[in-house]
Each structure stands twice: as structure tokens, then as C-alpha cells.
Design a protein around this motif. Structure first.
Motif, PDB file in Angstrom:
ATOM      1  N   PHE A   1      -0.003 -76.600 -78.292  1.00 18.51           N
ATOM      2  CA  PHE A   1      -1.011 -76.917 -79.569  1.00 18.51           C
ATOM      3  C   PHE A   1      -0.769 -78.363 -80.054  1.00 18.51           C
ATOM      4  N   GLY A   2      -0.766 -79.559 -79.020  1.00 25.80           N
ATOM      5  CA  GLY A   2      -1.014 -80.482 -79.916  1.00 25.80           C
ATOM      6  C   GLY A   2       0.136 -81.252 -80.619  1.00 25.80           C
ATOM      7  N   VAL A   3       0.281 -82.404 -80.765  1.00 22.15           N
ATOM      8  CA  VAL A   3       1.342 -83.237 -81.604  1.00 22.15           C
ATOM      9  C   VAL A   3       0.584 -83.521 -82.811  1.00 22.15           C
ATOM     10  N   LEU A   4       0.587 -83.832 -84.411  1.00 20.46           N
ATOM     11  CA  LEU A   4       0.499 -84.221 -85.334  1.00 20.46           C
ATOM     12  C   LEU A   4       0.454 -86.280 -85.408  1.00 20.46           C
ATOM     13  N   GLU A   5       0.235 -87.074 -85.874  1.00 16.90           N
ATOM     14  CA  GLU A   5       0.882 -88.393 -86.310  1.00 16.90           C
ATOM     15  C   GLU A   5       1.766 -87.930 -87.793  1.00 16.90           C
ATOM     16  N   PRO A   6       2.611 -88.443 -88.441  1.00  8.03           N
ATOM     17  CA  PRO A   6       2.956 -88.498 -89.641  1.00  8.03           C
ATOM     18  C   PRO A   6       2.382 -88.684 -90.967  1.00  8.03           C
ATOM     19  N   SER A   7       1.274 -89.298 -90.778  1.00  5.80           N
ATOM     20  CA  SER A   7       0.310 -89.761 -91.111  1.00  5.80           C
ATOM     21  C   SER A   7      -1.030 -88.348 -91.515  1.00  5.80           C
ATOM     22  N   ASP A   8      -1.189 -87.625 -90.642  1.00  3.64           N
ATOM     23  CA  ASP A   8      -1.626 -86.788 -91.217  1.00  3.64           C
ATOM     24  C   ASP A   8      -1.557 -85.656 -91.663  1.00  3.64           C
ATOM     25  N   VAL A   9       0.504 -85.689 -91.469  1.00  2.00           N
ATOM     26  CA  VAL A   9       1.083 -84.880 -92.619  1.00  2.00           C
ATOM     27  C   VAL A   9       1.113 -85.120 -94.367  1.00  2.00           C
ATOM     28  N   ALA A  10       1.281 -86.427 -94.306  1.00  2.76           N
ATOM     29  CA  ALA A  10       1.191 -87.521 -95.364  1.00  2.76           C
ATOM     30  C   ALA A  10       0.095 -87.200 -96.211  1.00  2.76           C
ATOM     31  N   ASN A  11      -1.204 -87.340 -95.713  1.00  6.08           N
ATOM     32  CA  ASN A  11      -2.415 -86.556 -96.167  1.00  6.08           C
ATOM     33  C   ASN A  11      -2.540 -85.266 -97.394  1.00  6.08           C
ATOM     34  N   GLY A  12      -1.224 -84.231 -96.711  1.00  2.74           N
ATOM     35  CA  GLY A  12      -1.005 -83.412 -97.066  1.00  2.74           C
ATOM     36  C   GLY A  12      -0.447 -83.049 -98.148  1.00  2.74           C
ATOM     37  N   PHE A  13       0.307 -83.998 -97.911  1.00  2.00           N
ATOM     38  CA  PHE A  13       1.924 -84.607 -99.012  1.00  2.00           C
ATOM     39  C   PHE A  13       1.292 -83.924-100.627  1.00  2.00           C
TER      40      PHE A  13
END
Ligand SMILES: NC(=O)c1ccc[n+]([C@@H]2O[C@H](COP(=O)([O-])OP(=O)(O)OC[C@H]3O[C@@H](n4cnc5c(N)ncnc54)[C@H](O)[C@@H]3O)[C@@H](O)[C@H]2O)c1
Ligand SMILES: CCCCC[C@H](O)/C=C/C=C\C/C=C\C/C=C\CCCC(=O)O
Length: 256
Positions: A217-229
Motif C-alpha cells: 500500500f505504500g508509505v506516506l510522508e507526514p507532509s502529505d497528511v498535514a495537507n489533509g489536516f
């Protein structure tokens, strides 16, 4: 919500996703309080943010979120330091099937407690100015995981609590938006727990299963999640939303 000049409190923000969330708020011109049980890393992160975004915009408070007195003190210091509280992100979390009671305490009980403390400050129907709460769940809130049954239970609980509190806020005119954030695998320290028997306990035998899932499934970077935040905070139409973030589909929402 316009984030410039807002005050945000993020738990477990010395590193990882919480640090990324705090930095995304600073980039938007907000002020942040980062609290964490890891004081050494928290002080390093605060100093880093002071250099990058200017002094006086980041406060660090050492806190074990499972301690109600410490949690109450964080909220008090936040308002004393910055005069208000607009955003709470319940981010602190652990993955430990051996100390499974502590996993529930950190990931769910403390999240509930902090949400209630935030509502005490934010509720418009009680003289507050409103606000936004983001509860960090996981894709573990949707799917079973042989390697982490209690962690999975905690994240399922976060979703049920978040959606229910959002409904109460809407019906009760609290003026507080409450949403859940469900990332898939993200490149932070918690992923390392799958390599340690002291974390997975009797489920350590399934460590290769989860490693295969990460591969698949792959591994995201924290910055990817921060965009959703940031999206959850800025979109005033979102209350009770369950945002998923995966490598395959990016940011999308669960429709119940
Ligand atoms: N990394 C992932 O794959 C992933 C995916 C989905 C959800 N999550 C969730 O994201 C959140 C952040 O985790 P992360 O990935 O950044 O991992 P991380 O381990 O890097 O960060 C967790 C932070 O929480 C802090 N913390 C732990 N117990 C605490 C306590 N009792 N009081 C205060 N702080 C405490 C830790 O010191 C650490 O700084 C967690 O809730 C986790 O369940 C992570
Ligand atoms: C590895 C344990 C500590 C971090 C867990 C974190 O919350 C990440 C969870 C990710 C997925 C849930 C676990 C297994 C489910 C299997 C596949 C879901 C992946 C969905 C996707 O990315 O499309």
C-alpha cells in the motif's frame, strides 16, 4: 477557519505527524502549543520552530496526556500564554499490544478527555468563540489488523467518538467542528514498532503480514497528511467528517 493568528494545541507533537501539523499551522501564521511526554525532543522542536518561524510563536509543554492534571495544565497554560484556544489536535498515540491498557489510555481515553477540555473553552453556547477539533485516527479505524488488535480497537473508538461528538456539537449549537483524520502508513517512528516483540507481544508472529501491507500500500510522508489536516481546519463545512489519506487515493472521505 482562517488560520492566521489562530491558537492551536497539538498533542504528541515533538515529532512525527504532530510536528508536521504544528509546522503547517505556523506556516499559516498561527501560534502553536506542542505538548508531548518526550521533553528532550519537544524542546529541540520548539527551538527549531523559533529559528524558522520567529520566537514567541511556539510553546512546548511537557505532558503525559494520560494524566488529567497535566492535561488540564496544558490547556490553562495555552490560554495564559496565547489568550485563547481555537484548534485542538488529538494526535498523541502509541502502538503497544503488550501494554494494551496504556494503548487505550493514550489513544482513546486521553483523546476523549482532551476533547472535553477543549469544548469547555470553545463552546459558543457557554460563552466560547467556537473552534475546531481534529482527532487523529488511522486507516486502522476501518480494517482489521492481526498484528495490532487493541491499537485497531482504539482507532475504531476514535471514529465512533468523533462522529458522535460532532453530532452533539451540531444539535447543541456548540459552534465547534470535530473531524477525524485517518492516514494509512506514514513514515514516522511508530512504524518501527512492528519490528519489536515488546510492542506487538503475542502478535509479533504477524509482523511480516504488516510489513507486506506497507510494501503493497505504500508509505506516506507526514507532509502529505498535514495537507489533509489543514483542509479539515480551513473548510468550515466539515463537521463529523472522516478524512482518509492513502498512497493510492490521496485525500478522500468515508461516506457512511
Ligand atoms: N505513522 C503512521 O503510520 C500512522 C498512521 C495513522 C495514524 N497514525 C497516528 O498518528 C499519531 C501520531 O503518531 P506518529 O505516526 O507521528 O508516531 P510517533 O511515534 O512519531 O509520534 C507519536 C508522538 O506521541 C507522543 N506520545 C506518546 N505517548 C504520549 C503521552 N502519553 N503523552 C504525550 N505524548 C505522547 C510521542 O512522544 C511522540 O512524540 C498517532 O495517534 C498514530 O496512531 C500514525
Ligand atoms: C504499524 C502499526 C502502527 C501504525 C499503524 C498506523 O495507524 C497505520 C495503519 C495503516 C493501515 C491499517 C493497518 C492495516 C490495514 C491494511 C491495509 C490498509 C491500507 C489502506 C491503504 O493504504 O489503502
Amino acid at each position: 477557519m482562517i488560520l492566521k493568528n489562530c491558537v492551536g494545541l497539538i498533542t504528541g507533537a515533538s515529532q512525527g505527524l504532530g510536528k508536521a501539523f504544528a509546522e503547517s499551522l505556523l506556516k499559516k501564521g498561527a501560534q502553536v502549543v506542542i505538548c508531548d511526554i518526550n521533553q528532550a525532543q519537544g524542546e529541540i522542536t520548539r527551538a527549531e520552530f523559533d529559528l524558522r518561524y520567529g520566537p514567541g510563536r511556539t510553546a512546548f509543554i511537557t505532558c503525559d496526556v494520560t494524566s488529567l492534571p497535566q492535561l488540564k495544565d496544558v490547556f490553562s497554560q495555552t490560554v495564559q500564554t496565547f489568550g485563547r484556544l481555537d484548534v485542538l489536535c488529538n494526535n498523541a498515540g502509541i502502538n503497544n499490544e503488550n501494554s494494551w491498557e496504556r494503548t487505550i489510555s493514550v489513544n482513546l481515553v486521553a483523546l476523549i478527555q482532551a476533547s472535553y477540555l477543549a469544548l469547555d473553552h470553545m463552546r459558543r453556547d457557554r460563552g466560547g468563540k467556537g473552534g475546531s477539533i481534529i482527532n487523529v485516527a488511522s486507516m486502522s479505524g476501518f480494517v482489521p489488523a492481526a498484528h495490532a488488535p487493541v491499537y485497531t480497537a482504539s482507532k475504531h473508538g476514535v471514529l465512533g467518538f468523533t462522529r458522535s461528538l460532532a453530532e452533539a456539537s451540531s444539535l447543541g449549537n456548540y459552534g465547534v467542528r470535530i473531524n477525524a483524520l485517518c492516514p494509512s502508513f506514514v513514515n514516522t517512528e511508530i512504524l518501527e514498532t512492528v519490528n519489536h516483540e515488546e510492542n506487538l507481544g503475542i502478535f509479533y508472529q504477524f509482523k511480516d503480514n504488516v510489513k507486506n501491507l506497507m510494501q503493497a500500500f505504500g508509505v506516506l510522508e507526514p507532509s502529505d497528511v498535514a495537507n489533509g489536516f489543514v483542509q479539515l481546519l480551513e473548510d468550515d463545512n466539515l463537521n463529523g467528517a472522516v478524512m482518509k489519506i492513502t498512497t493510492s487515493k490521496g485525500i478522500h472521505f468515508e461516506n457512511y
